[in-house]
Design an enzyme around this catalytic site. Structure first.
Site, PDB file in Angstrom:
ATOM      1  N   ILE A 254       0.870  -1.185   0.000  1.00  0.00           N
ATOM      2  CA  ILE A 254       0.000   0.000   0.000  1.00  0.00           C
ATOM      3  C   ILE A 254       0.895   1.220   0.000  1.00  0.00           C
ATOM      4  CG2 ILE A 254      -0.234  -0.011   2.522  1.00  0.00           C
ATOM      5  CD1 ILE A 254      -3.078   1.157   2.093  1.00  0.00           C
ATOM      6  N   GLU A 288       0.473  -8.162   5.062  1.00  0.00           N
ATOM      7  CA  GLU A 288       1.774  -8.819   5.044  1.00  0.00           C
ATOM      8  C   GLU A 288       2.852  -7.890   5.601  1.00  0.00           C
ATOM      9  OE1 GLU A 288       4.849 -10.940   1.835  1.00  0.00           O
ATOM     10  OE2 GLU A 288       2.915 -10.160   1.199  1.00  0.00           O
TER      11      GLU A 288
END
Length: 465
Positions: A254, A288
């Site tokens: 992101i 993650e």
């Protein structure tokens, strides 16, 4: 026969002149972070100006030689301009002189290609042309995407630079699958920014159709009055199969571009992902290896969502009632005071928050619902401290791996327990072998966790007012 030249006494008396040999100074190299500036620009008139927004990139030395230095240049300056419309880039290299002073001469062209890949344009005129040629690139790429959410409050959009502002701008999230070749091409153009801005990141496999991109797009108007589609940020999400017929979502990357950071766009993107997980009834959504700031934002968001969830409130009230009497420290063991298994499942089913993340939120939720008596607070901190210790060491160091758990009993609750020896280790945190230093490290970890709990609790409480 010629006679040998005789050396006079005066000549013999003169001292011999020694030959002086000068050595050039060894090349100490140049730190790339000191000589490279990377600028984000949205128009060709901005190329060459140094008052544009420059990237606070991570350590640029990762892209150079083994020791991360640039060699062979004196007075080196490198300016890189990144077109935020098409994500092409161009570099301007200048220096006073170059020479091999024992370490060779760094191939700057190869190094910059390694940094920016195929987005790096060799010819400046071609780069300048990209602003007009690719003005509609983002719009054309996204035309087959799925719009998930429109409009975002303008209170999140107060960037002061004129070329990022528009009175009628709004933001939407577009989902693109990697089955679409254009998605992979767009991601490839974004990769240099990912590598420059996200520490430890690696490109995803654009040939794997299980990857999806969620693009945060700002609809704006440029200085000429033309419509623009600007990429504010994006996330890459992987869909995992879960037996027998379910799916799990994992957020792999992101990024919000620097002009739009600290304005609520990252939170907005996470909210959309949470909505997708709930609407499409996936099993859960995970992140993650989240960096510290992302984990902090995620926890703030999840705590806010859980505060109004009745099963959580009931469980928090029950836990608070155990703490308010101030008897935890008087027990032979300190319980974890975990949420009941049925509440863990309710949270996963309703919010798609997995157990690990719920436990991160749980201590904060309990702290928010805690009574303010001194004994109650001491007991709470003891529970947190014990949880950190067990989580790190995997056992109670004073009982050589023995743990105590609460069990239902018709006898006095404070006197009922079962002891067992733990086989599993704790979290992979390196601790000092020295017992005193180990205690200091544990105390520091506990203090950091408590400060984090207080900070998030305060932020969430302020949002709720």
């Amino acid at each position: 026969m010629a006679q040998k030249q005789q050396i006079t006494a005066d000549a013999a008396a003169e001292p011999k002149k020694r030959r002086r040999v000068e050595f050039s100074a060894a090349d100490a190299g140049v730190d790339p972070n000191d000589c490279i500036k990377i600028y984000l620009v949205s128009g060709k008139e901005e190329v060459g100006a140094t008052d544009n927004l420059s990237l606070n990139a991570i350590d640029l030395s990762n892209f150079f030689e083994e020791d991360g230095k640039i060699y062979g240049y004196q007075g080196l300056k490198i300016s890189v301009w990144v077109n935020i419309i098409s994500f092409h880039s161009f570099s301007d290299i200048s220096y006073n002189s170059k020479s091999d002073a024992g370490k060779g001469i760094t191939d700057l062209t190869s190094a910059l290609k390694n940094m920016f890949g195929e987005t790096l344009v060799d010819n400046k005129d071609d780069f300048l042309e990209s602003f007009s040629r690719d003005a509609l690139y983002i719009r054309e790429t996204l035309k087959n995407g799925e719009t998930l959410q429109k409009t975002i409050s303008k209170k999140h959009d107060n960037y002061s630079e004129s070329h990022f502002e528009a009175s009628d701008s709004y933001v939407q999230v577009i989902r693109m699958g990697m089955k679409n070749e254009a998605t992979g091409q767009l991601y490839s153009r974004l990769v240099p920014l990912v590598l420059l801005l996200v520490d430890g990141s690696n490109p995803i496999d654009v040939t794997d159709p299980s990857w999806e991109m969620y693009l945060l797009i700002k609809k704006a108007v440029d200085q000429s009055g033309n419509d623009q589609d600007l990429v504010v940020g994006f996330s890459a999400v992987y869909r995992f199969y879960r037996y027998p017929n379910g799916l799990r979502l994992r957020l792999g990357q992101i990024l919000v571009l620097p002009p739009y950071q600290q304005k609520g766009y990252g939170r907005h993107l996470l909210e959309v992902l949470n909505d997708v997980a709930i609407r499409e009834e996936v099993y859960d959504i995970t992140i993650e290896e989240p960096v510290e700031k992302l984990q902090h934002l995620r926890t703030c968001m999840d705590v806010s969502r859980l505060l109004s969830f009745d099963p959580i409130q009931n469980a928090v009230n029950a836990t608070s009632s155990q703490l308010k009497h101030g008897k935890i420290l008087k027990k032979a063991y300190i319980p974890r005071l975990l949420p009941p298994p049925n509440v863990v499942e309710d949270v996963r089913s309703t919010f798609k928050i997995n157990k690990k993340q719920l436990l991160q939120c749980w201590e904060i939720l309990v702290y928010i619902g805690l009574c303010t008596s001194e004994a109650c607070v001491k007991d709470y901190f003891a529970v947190v401290s014990n949880r950190v210790r067990v989580g790190i060491l995997g056992k109670d160091s004073e009982t050589l791996g023995k743990k105590v758990i609460e069990v239902p009993s018709e006898y006095e609750p404070d006197m009922s327990f079962v002891m067992f020896r733990s086989k599993a280790g704790g979290e992979a945190v390196e601790m000092d072998d020295d017992q005193n230093k180990q205690e200091e490290q544990l105390k520091q970890l506990v203090d950091e966790r408590i400060e984090e709990i207080k900070l998030i609790a305060e932020k969430v409480s302020q949002l709720g007012r």
